[in-house]
Design an enzyme around this catalytic site. Structure first.
Site, mmCIF file in Angstrom:
data_model
loop_
_atom_site.group_PDB
_atom_site.id
_atom_site.type_symbol
_atom_site.label_atom_id
_atom_site.label_comp_id
_atom_site.label_asym_id
_atom_site.label_seq_id
_atom_site.Cartn_x
_atom_site.Cartn_y
_atom_site.Cartn_z
ATOM 1 N N CYS A 145 -24.440 -7.588 26.790
ATOM 2 C CA CYS A 145 -23.256 -7.867 25.979
ATOM 3 C C CYS A 145 -22.483 -9.054 26.555
ATOM 4 O O CYS A 145 -21.991 -9.910 25.822
ATOM 5 C CB CYS A 145 -22.339 -6.644 25.943
ATOM 6 S SG CYS A 145 -23.077 -5.187 25.210
ATOM 7 N N CYS A 154 16.170 -17.202 6.029
ATOM 8 C CA CYS A 154 16.052 -16.787 7.433
ATOM 9 C C CYS A 154 14.683 -16.152 7.672
ATOM 10 O O CYS A 154 14.057 -16.362 8.715
ATOM 11 C CB CYS A 154 17.130 -15.780 7.792
ATOM 12 S SG CYS A 154 18.817 -16.353 7.564
ATOM 13 N N ASP A 157 -12.934 11.685 -8.834
ATOM 14 C CA ASP A 157 -14.029 12.530 -8.360
ATOM 15 C C ASP A 157 -13.847 13.877 -9.069
ATOM 16 O O ASP A 157 -12.757 14.184 -9.547
ATOM 17 C CB ASP A 157 -13.921 12.671 -6.841
ATOM 18 C CG ASP A 157 -14.937 13.661 -6.300
ATOM 19 O OD1 ASP A 157 -16.088 13.600 -6.721
ATOM 20 O OD2 ASP A 157 -14.542 14.490 -5.449
ATOM 21 N N ASP A 159 -15.851 10.403 -0.474
ATOM 22 C CA ASP A 159 -15.763 9.333 -1.458
ATOM 23 C C ASP A 159 -15.353 7.998 -0.846
ATOM 24 O O ASP A 159 -14.851 7.124 -1.536
ATOM 25 C CB ASP A 159 -14.759 9.721 -2.547
ATOM 26 C CG ASP A 159 -15.169 10.986 -3.274
ATOM 27 O OD1 ASP A 159 -16.299 11.048 -3.753
ATOM 28 O OD2 ASP A 159 -14.345 11.922 -3.342
ATOM 29 N N CYS A 209 19.919 -14.227 4.979
ATOM 30 C CA CYS A 209 19.390 -14.531 3.642
ATOM 31 C C CYS A 209 17.879 -14.682 3.706
ATOM 32 O O CYS A 209 17.280 -14.623 4.780
ATOM 33 C CB CYS A 209 20.025 -15.801 3.081
ATOM 34 S SG CYS A 209 19.619 -17.281 4.029
#
Length: 798
Positions: free
Chosen positions: A16, A82, A496, A692, A79
């Protein structure tokens, strides 16, 4: 940044390390690459390489760089512009992958590469943009911060009101009652009256109004003005002009000697009032989260030896036995070990009926024990409880950026500079037409004050905050805020069958032995083989068998088709028609009549020979029909996707009123079915969140049906805390209402500015002789933000 370190995931061996090093070295410009397996870190010299190229190369090689997330409380934002500045400053840090600010919550959520960026770097970046930030959890709680903010704004407003009221009365009282003007002139004199106004107005600007100048002016100097800058420039213009008229009148034309101290003082007062009302309303928007956090009790009774002792909830560990007296809240997740009671789960599920609990039943933190006494064993504590997960989920959803927000962000970033430019043009235009410096000043100041990006910035996040909070109260949890927009746009809702539309508790209705086997013998083999399965059909068969049964010597689940097991040395195969045909088992045609009656039919074979045919029946959930009907009334198409036979599925679908049935599909076939439905428009899929998973991930919005203790909270974008399908209907309705609310807010925020900025500039003056007062502009500006917040709060009643 040249020499950097990255933490890497997935390293397990020397191979690795080599592959990770090769991946980094393959990026042009990267050099001096070294990967350490013990520390799981990579060090390199970036050179001309891009950090993003390096991380992409590592991800492609299967060793992604480790990322972390942190939440910061940002102070000083006033605001929407910002928000853009804070996000831009943090995203500018090399190593930050995502940064989102919620103006409504006052929070910054950042995802960044571990060891490349630190919390201190993020705080410094926010500070460089002109704001302050602290990591969430290191300071006061959100509720304490909100209370402190509201209290501070209220105090500032009351001080400003007390100082501004005499100024307003002295200057404007004569317009309301003309004799008052003569009384002031005769008693104090006009100059003395102006000096008194100067003193009081100076106090307003220096004391309660100082934040507008300490924040707004530095940002203006940096070329990044915000709402504070607009207020600062507008009020200072009116104030400075008035100071000249008072103390150096010779510098002005004789007809222009007037003061506007009352405008400066009242503007500050009205904007403080608006911010106070806005902060109070924003606090109400976060009530749902605050209520969830407060659900878990702080004190518990823990069993120590043979007795129970009172202790802090934080002392509870998994495996501890707790006593629940009648009426107390459940402190952690666990299971009943002794006693019987009814537990109110409405705060998490939205269901009003208390649920009966006895030995072995699950308990969720935050629910309320009824009249019985219970003992429970703690299984999940602290941050691992369902309640803690829900709080995290809702908080994350509330800072999400919807696609509709992209336009708002682009506009608000440029809004304040454009308004300041428009104010300068207004001033020059009035002077060019010879209307006088006084009128020019009034018009320019009115333009600066009336322009309000606050309302635009609050339009989307306030609705998301209130909407997701309301969803939490109803047992519907949006894991991602942008799911609201996508769910509001769906054209098809696919379900389902088992456990979603039906009860998920099938009963064995028919069992017929075939191939010369005795019924008792066949049922014994089938039940023994099914002992290892968690499928509802398997449980129904095991429940139908009476007496002892042998243990299965081996067991294998065949996804979507059945099971194979070895019982008493014989090979037992149980499953669908397709499975039997694939294994070469000869069948007969007796299943048709059972399937036509809505029953699910399966076969069993022993040693390759057909041994039994059996059918189970699963009833529709009580609210399934009403849910499908309501979805149709909303203009949505309904579909049922199931692995069951076409005949059995069609029977259930007809009973529920479903439009279309897609039957006999494997789990991966559900994914293909969803993609085909998406050709007709966006699709929401409602399933159990585990079996599912492919369909949930493929759908535009995955809706997981859970029971409150299900790990479905991690597998879909919307989680329903109960198994009732009508919660899916609640989710769709709520999403539509939230998006409608956002569009209303955005329309009024943009329409307000589009209509009133030209009026403030003097558009109506040639026609009516009417010029908007800066004080009225300040009042209108404050009201626009309050309107948007109040409109969003209507969702609390959705």
């Amino acid at each position: 940044m040249s020499k950097i370190e990255l933490s890497i995931e997935g390293l397990s061996c020397a191979g690795c390390v080599r592959r990770a090093e090769e991946a980094i070295a393959g990026v042009e410009g990267a050099s001096e690459v070294s990967v350490n397996l013990a520390t799981r870190r990579a060090s390199l010299d970036l050179g001309d390489a891009g950090l993003e190229d390096v991380t992409q190369a590592l991800t492609k090689a299967g060793y992604p760089a480790r990322v972390e997330s942190a939440v910061f409380v940002v102070e000083g934002m006033s605001c929407a512009s910002c928000v853009g500045r804070v996000e831009a400053a943090v995203r500018g840090l090399e190593g930050v992958t995502e940064a989102n600010v919620s103006f409504a919550a006052g929070e910054l959520r950042v995802t960044y590469l571990e060891r490349v960026v630190s919390e201190a770097d993020i705080i410094a970046a926010v500070k460089s943009a002109g704001y302050a930030a602290v990591q969430k959890g290191t300071g006061p709680s959100a509720a304490e911060r909100r209370a402190e903010e509201v209290h501070g704004l209220k105090r500032s407003f009351l001080i400003a009101l007390a100082l501004a009221l005499p100024v307003f009365l002295l200057e404007m009282g004569g317009h309301i009652y003309p004799p008052f003007h003569h009384w002031v002139a005769g008693t104090f004199g006009q100059v003395n009256s102006w000096i008194f106004q100067f003193v009081l107005t100076s106090a307003v600007l220096i004391w309660p109004g100082r934040k507008f100048y300490t924040v707004g002016l530095p940002l203006l100097m940096k070329g990044a003005p915000d709402m504070n800058s607009l207020v600062a420039v507008g009020t200072l213009a009116a104030y400075s002009y008035s100071v000249v008229a008072t103390f150096a009148p010779g510098l002005l034309p004789s007809g222009a000697r007037a003061v506007y101290f009352e405008a400066a003082a009242v503007i500050v007062t009205l904007i403080l009032l608006g911010r106070y009302l806005e902060a109070r309303a924003k606090g109400r928007a976060g009530e749902a989260i605050a209520k969830l956090v407060e659900l878990a009790p702080t004190r518990v009774e823990i069993k120590r030896g043979d007795a129970f002792e009172e202790a802090d909830a934080s002392d509870v560990r998994a495996g501890d036995v707790l006593r629940l007296r009648p009426g107390v809240r459940v402190p952690v997740d666990g299971a009943v070990t002794r006693g019987e009671s009814h537990v109110d789960e409405s705060m998490l599920t939205g269901e009003p009926m208390a649920v009966r609990k006895s030995e072995g039943d699950a308990l969720i933190a935050g629910t309320v024990n009824g009249a019985g006494a219970l003992e429970m064993m703690a299984e999940k504590v602290g941050a691992d409880t369902v309640l803690a997960g829900i709080v995290r989920t809702v908080e994350e959803a509330q800072v999400a950026k919807l696609p509709i927000q992209a336009l708002v962000d682009r506009v608000t970033m440029w809004f304040v500079p454009v308004v300041m430019g428009f104010a300068v043009l207004t001033l020059l235009a009035w002077l060019a037409f010879g209307a006088g410096i006084a009128n020019a000043l009034v018009a320019a100041v009115s333009v600066l004050i009336i322009a309000c990006p606050c309302a635009m910035g609050l339009a989307t996040p306030m609705s998301i905050m209130v909407g997701t909070g309301r969803g939490a109260e109803l047992g519907v949890f949006f894991r991602k805020g942008d799911a609201l927009q996508r769910l509001s746009d769906v054209r098809t809702v696919a379900f389902d069958k088992t456990g979603t539309l039906t009860e998920g508790k099938p009963k064995l209705t028919d069992f017929e032995a075939l191939g010369g086997f005795e019924k008792a013998e066949a049922l014994r083999f089938v039940a023994a083989a099914e002992q290892g399965s968690e499928h509802p059909v398997a449980r129904a068969i095991v429940a139908a068998h009476e007496g002892a049964m042998p243990a299965a010597e081996s067991f294998e689940a065949i996804a979507g088709q059945g099971v194979a097991a070895q019982v008493e040395g014989r090979e037992v195969l149980i499953g669908t028609v397709r499975l039997m045909r694939e294994q070469g088992v000869a069948l007969d045609g007796r299943a048709s009549a059972l399937e036509a009656a809505g029953k699910s039919v399966s076969y069993a074979a022993i040693d390759g020979q057909i041994a039994a045919l059996f059918a189970v029946s699963d009833a529709l959930k009580p609210d399934a029909v009403a849910t499908v009907k309501a979805l149709h009334e909303m203009g949505l198409k309904t579909v049922m996707i199931t692995g069951d036979s076409a005949a059995a599925a069609r029977f259930i679908a007809d009973e529920a009123g479903i439009d279309e049935v897609i039957a006999e599909v494997m789990p991966e076939g559900k994914l293909d079915a969803i993609r085909k439905l998406q050709e007709q428009g966006p699709v929401a899929f409602v399933g159990d969140g585990i079996n599912d998973a492919p369909a949930l991930s493929a759908a535009d919005v995955g809706i997981a049906v859970g029971t409150g203790t299900d790990v479905a909270i991690e597998s879909a974008e919307v989680v329903l805390m109960t198994g009732a399908p009508d919660k899916a209907l609640v989710a769709v309705r709520l999403a539509r209402k939230v998006m409608r609310n956002i569009r209303q807010n955005l329309f009024w925020a943009f329409a307000y500015n589009a209509a009133l900025i030209p009026v403030a500039a003097g558009l109506l003056y040639p026609l009516t002789g009417w010029l908007l007062s800066p004080m009225l502009a300040a009042g209108a500006m404050a009201l626009s933000s309050v309107f948007v917040v109040s409109n969003a709060l209507r969702l609390k009643r959705a």
